[in-house]
Design an enzyme around this catalytic site. Sequence first.
Site, PDB file in Angstrom:
ATOM      1  N   GLY A  66       0.660  -1.179   0.015  1.00  0.00           N
ATOM      2  CA  GLY A  66      -0.051   0.095  -0.036  1.00  0.00           C
ATOM      3  C   GLY A  66       0.723   1.138   0.047  1.00  0.00           C
ATOM      4  O   GLY A  66       1.961   1.310   0.104  1.00  0.00           O
TER       5      GLY A  66
ATOM      6  N   GLY B 229       0.712   5.888   0.623  1.00  0.00           N
ATOM      7  CA  GLY B 229      -0.016   7.045   1.299  1.00  0.00           C
ATOM      8  C   GLY B 229      -0.539   6.851   2.616  1.00  0.00           C
ATOM      9  O   GLY B 229      -1.548   7.800   3.220  1.00  0.00           O
ATOM     10  N   SER B 230       0.240   6.192   3.482  1.00  0.00           N
ATOM     11  CA  SER B 230      -0.278   5.789   4.830  1.00  0.00           C
ATOM     12  C   SER B 230      -1.605   5.444   5.086  1.00  0.00           C
ATOM     13  O   SER B 230      -2.222   5.433   6.094  1.00  0.00           O
ATOM     14  CB  SER B 230      -0.041   7.253   5.751  1.00  0.00           C
ATOM     15  OG  SER B 230       1.329   7.596   5.796  1.00  0.00           O
TER      16      SER B 230
ATOM     17  N   GLY C 111      -4.288   2.957   5.901  1.00  0.00           N
ATOM     18  CA  GLY C 111      -4.331   2.033   6.705  1.00  0.00           C
ATOM     19  C   GLY C 111      -3.319   1.807   7.762  1.00  0.00           C
ATOM     20  O   GLY C 111      -3.251   0.788   8.292  1.00  0.00           O
TER      21      GLY C 111
ATOM     22  N   ARG D 204       9.615   4.767  -6.620  1.00  0.00           N
ATOM     23  CA  ARG D 204       8.761   5.834  -7.585  1.00  0.00           C
ATOM     24  C   ARG D 204       9.103   7.390  -7.418  1.00  0.00           C
ATOM     25  O   ARG D 204       9.642   7.545  -6.149  1.00  0.00           O
ATOM     26  CB  ARG D 204       7.388   5.628  -7.306  1.00  0.00           C
ATOM     27  CG  ARG D 204       6.795   5.736  -5.976  1.00  0.00           C
ATOM     28  CD  ARG D 204       5.284   5.420  -5.870  1.00  0.00           C
ATOM     29  NE  ARG D 204       5.051   5.535  -4.231  1.00  0.00           N
ATOM     30  CZ  ARG D 204       4.802   6.299  -3.507  1.00  0.00           C
ATOM     31  NH1 ARG D 204       5.105   7.471  -3.806  1.00  0.00           N
ATOM     32  NH2 ARG D 204       4.375   6.070  -2.171  1.00  0.00           N
TER      33      ARG D 204
END
Length: 412
Positions: A158, A160-161, A163, A283
Amino acid sequence: MAIRALILVEGHRANGPLYIQAAQRLGLQPITLSAHPAQYDYLAAEGIDAVRVDTNNQEALIRECSRLQATYNISGITGFTGFDESLYVTVANLCRHFDLPGPNPLSIERCCDKFTQHQLLAEAGVPTPAYRLAANVTEVKSFAAEIGLPVIVKPAKGSGSSGVRLCRDMDELTKHTSYLLGGEHMCPLSQKILVEEFADGPYYSTDTMGESLIAVGAAEFGPLPHFVVHECIFPASLTDDEYKRIADLSLSCLRALGLGWGPSNIEFRWTKRGPVVIEVNPRLPGWTTPRLIQLAYGADLVTEHIKLVTGQEWDLRATHSHVAVARNLIPDRDGILDWIDGVSHASAIAGVSEVKFYVKAKTPIVRRGDYLDSIGHVIAASPTNTRTKSIIRRAVDLIGWSITSNETSGER
C-alpha cells in the site's frame, strides 16, 4: 513521421498535470490509459487523450499499446498509482515488453511488498524497525507482544499511509486489525498485515534518481495514531554529519533493493540509535514534493523523469538554493464543506508559489487518517528558512473554510 507519444498508466491529481505539461513541453503527446479516466478532471480540462482500459490486466494494456503504435511512436511508458503499488510492476513489465527504458520489474515487485523489502534491507545491514508479518488478529497480538507496544500496524502492500495506525494497547490493536482484514479497508481480504516497532523521532526523506541523491526533506505530522503529513520542507535542516549518514543509508537501500534505475523516495525516522529506514518507495514522490524540490533546488523531477523514460539524457543538478515549504490543509471534522475563503488573498503574498484546494464547496468530507485527508495546500519559497516559514504562516492565516456536520458546525 509518427507523433511521439508518452503513455501514462492511470493518473494523479497532483503529479498528473505536471506530467502532462512537461510531456507537451518536450514535444510528446501524452496519452492516459485508465480504468476510469473521468476521475482525473485535469484530462478533460487540458483536452488530453484518454483511453478506457482495465489497468489491472497487463494483457489488455499490451493490446492497447500495440493498437496505439499504429498511429503513434510510443517513446516511453510510465504511470501512477493510488493504494495498490502493484501498478508500478505492470508499468515496468510494459516497458520491458515494448523494449523501452524502464526499471527492473522484479526489483519493483520486491520493493512494493513491504515485508520482502524489510528482509532485503535487513540482510544488507540497513537499520529498520523490528517487524513481523501476520495473517490474523491472533498473530498480530502475539507479534505485538514480542516487539513491545506501541506498534505500527499496516497493510504489507500500500501507499500514502493508507491503513497505517499506531496501536498503543491491545484494544486498539484488535480493532484496527479487524478493520484491515474485514473488508472495510481498501486492501484485499487476503492481504497480510505488517506489525512494526514504533520508530519515534524526527522524519526525513530522500529523493533519488538512478544512483544519485537529489534532495533531502523533512516533514511534520498531525496527531497520532494516524500519520497525516501537515508540513513538508526542503532542504531539511541537517548537520554535515547527519546529511552524510542519511545519504549513505539511501545509497545502501538502492543497492540492497536493486533500484539503480529511475526515481525512488526513501523515508527515515531519526531515533535514539540514529536514522532508521521506514520504507523505500520505488517511484517519484507524490503531492507537493516535486514542486518543493524544484523551488528549493531548481531541479525538475518530473521533466527529467520523462527524459529518462524516453531514453534522453537527464540532469537534476541543483541550480540554486532556496527553502521551500508546503502546508497541507487538514479539516478537523467530517461533514459537508460549506465554503472556502481567502485563496486569492493568500496567493497574492510575495513568496507564495501556490494555493490549491482539491475539493469544492458542498463536498462531503470523510477523514480516513491518510493522505486523502488533505483538502488543499499552500506552497511558499524564499532564500531563508525563517522568511519562508513566515510567508506560510501569513498565507494560511488568510484561508478559511466551514464544515457542517450532523452534530455541530465549525469554521477555521
